[in-house]
Design a protein around this motif. Structure first.
Motif, PDB file in Angstrom:
ATOM      1  N   PRO A 144       0.171  51.810  60.632  1.00 37.11           N
ATOM      2  CA  PRO A 144       0.358  52.188  62.008  1.00 37.11           C
ATOM      3  C   PRO A 144      -1.051  52.281  62.576  1.00 37.11           C
ATOM      4  O   PRO A 144      -2.012  52.806  61.748  1.00 37.11           O
ATOM      5  CB  PRO A 144       1.019  53.638  61.798  1.00 37.11           C
ATOM      6  CG  PRO A 144       1.599  53.727  60.630  1.00 37.11           C
ATOM      7  CD  PRO A 144       1.255  52.987  59.788  1.00 37.11           C
ATOM      8  N   LYS A 145      -1.274  52.254  63.806  1.00 37.82           N
ATOM      9  CA  LYS A 145      -2.411  52.331  64.535  1.00 37.82           C
ATOM     10  C   LYS A 145      -3.071  53.542  64.331  1.00 37.82           C
ATOM     11  O   LYS A 145      -4.227  53.769  64.340  1.00 37.82           O
ATOM     12  CB  LYS A 145      -2.285  52.208  66.031  1.00 37.82           C
ATOM     13  CG  LYS A 145      -2.016  50.745  66.498  1.00 37.82           C
ATOM     14  CD  LYS A 145      -3.381  49.973  66.259  1.00 37.82           C
ATOM     15  CE  LYS A 145      -3.279  48.682  66.792  1.00 37.82           C
ATOM     16  NZ  LYS A 145      -4.503  47.873  66.857  1.00 37.82           N
ATOM     17  N   GLU A 146      -2.345  54.762  64.364  1.00 38.76           N
ATOM     18  CA  GLU A 146      -2.887  56.104  64.051  1.00 38.76           C
ATOM     19  C   GLU A 146      -3.784  56.161  62.585  1.00 38.76           C
ATOM     20  O   GLU A 146      -4.728  56.977  62.509  1.00 38.76           O
ATOM     21  CB  GLU A 146      -1.779  57.234  64.061  1.00 38.76           C
ATOM     22  CG  GLU A 146      -0.945  57.350  65.355  1.00 38.76           C
ATOM     23  CD  GLU A 146       0.063  56.253  65.279  1.00 38.76           C
ATOM     24  OE1 GLU A 146       0.694  55.995  64.226  1.00 38.76           O
ATOM     25  OE2 GLU A 146       0.331  55.707  66.177  1.00 38.76           O
ATOM     26  N   ILE A 147      -3.220  55.717  61.715  1.00 33.64           N
ATOM     27  CA  ILE A 147      -3.931  55.781  60.323  1.00 33.64           C
ATOM     28  C   ILE A 147      -4.660  54.629  60.023  1.00 33.64           C
ATOM     29  O   ILE A 147      -5.605  54.651  59.192  1.00 33.64           O
ATOM     30  CB  ILE A 147      -2.851  55.809  59.128  1.00 33.64           C
ATOM     31  CG1 ILE A 147      -1.888  56.850  59.511  1.00 33.64           C
ATOM     32  CG2 ILE A 147      -3.419  56.234  58.011  1.00 33.64           C
ATOM     33  CD1 ILE A 147      -0.616  56.797  58.782  1.00 33.64           C
ATOM     34  N   SER A 148      -4.720  53.604  60.809  1.00 37.02           N
ATOM     35  CA  SER A 148      -5.472  52.227  60.332  1.00 37.02           C
ATOM     36  C   SER A 148      -7.022  52.699  60.495  1.00 37.02           C
ATOM     37  O   SER A 148      -7.779  51.948  59.616  1.00 37.02           O
ATOM     38  CB  SER A 148      -5.166  51.228  61.406  1.00 37.02           C
ATOM     39  OG  SER A 148      -5.545  51.401  62.607  1.00 37.02           O
ATOM     40  N   ASP A 149      -7.359  53.363  61.398  1.00 31.02           N
ATOM     41  CA  ASP A 149      -9.043  53.538  61.545  1.00 31.02           C
ATOM     42  C   ASP A 149      -9.585  54.095  60.300  1.00 31.02           C
ATOM     43  O   ASP A 149     -10.560  54.008  59.987  1.00 31.02           O
ATOM     44  CB  ASP A 149      -9.319  54.482  62.672  1.00 31.02           C
ATOM     45  CG  ASP A 149      -9.143  53.754  63.918  1.00 31.02           C
ATOM     46  OD1 ASP A 149      -9.085  52.440  63.926  1.00 31.02           O
ATOM     47  OD2 ASP A 149      -8.873  54.294  65.061  1.00 31.02           O
ATOM     48  N   LYS A 150      -8.696  55.440  59.768  1.00 31.13           N
ATOM     49  CA  LYS A 150      -8.989  55.990  58.585  1.00 31.13           C
ATOM     50  C   LYS A 150      -8.923  54.878  57.440  1.00 31.13           C
ATOM     51  O   LYS A 150     -10.099  55.140  56.627  1.00 31.13           O
ATOM     52  CB  LYS A 150      -8.011  57.156  58.401  1.00 31.13           C
ATOM     53  CG  LYS A 150      -8.212  58.257  59.216  1.00 31.13           C
ATOM     54  CD  LYS A 150      -7.337  59.414  58.962  1.00 31.13           C
ATOM     55  CE  LYS A 150      -7.299  60.514  60.059  1.00 31.13           C
ATOM     56  NZ  LYS A 150      -6.537  61.537  59.718  1.00 31.13           N
TER      57      LYS A 150
END
Length: 65
Positions: free
Chosen positions: A51-57
């Motif tokens: 998901p987008k919320e986790i992809s940055d991490k």
């Protein structure tokens, strides 16, 4: 500036596609697969997008950001 190191755990768990999406394996496939239905196991074998919320991490731990 020093180089960013890739986290070994993230390197083993995630895959980056050519378009930049991050894929992960589904859970519940490790053991006790004898009683699970074959249709369920087929679905669990496929990789899914993070998901987008986790992809940055995840990108940061892979050394991409």
């Amino acid at each position: 500036m020093p180089k960013l190191k890739t986290k070994g755990s993230a390197k083993k768990r995630f895959k980056v596609t050519s378009s930049g999406k991050i894929l992960r394996h589904r859970n519940n496939v490790g053991h006790n697969t004898g009683f699970k239905k074959s249709s369920h196991m087929r679905r669990l074998k496929k990789e899914v997008e993070v998901p987008k919320e986790i992809s940055d991490k995840v990108k940061k731990s892979l050394g991409l950001k």
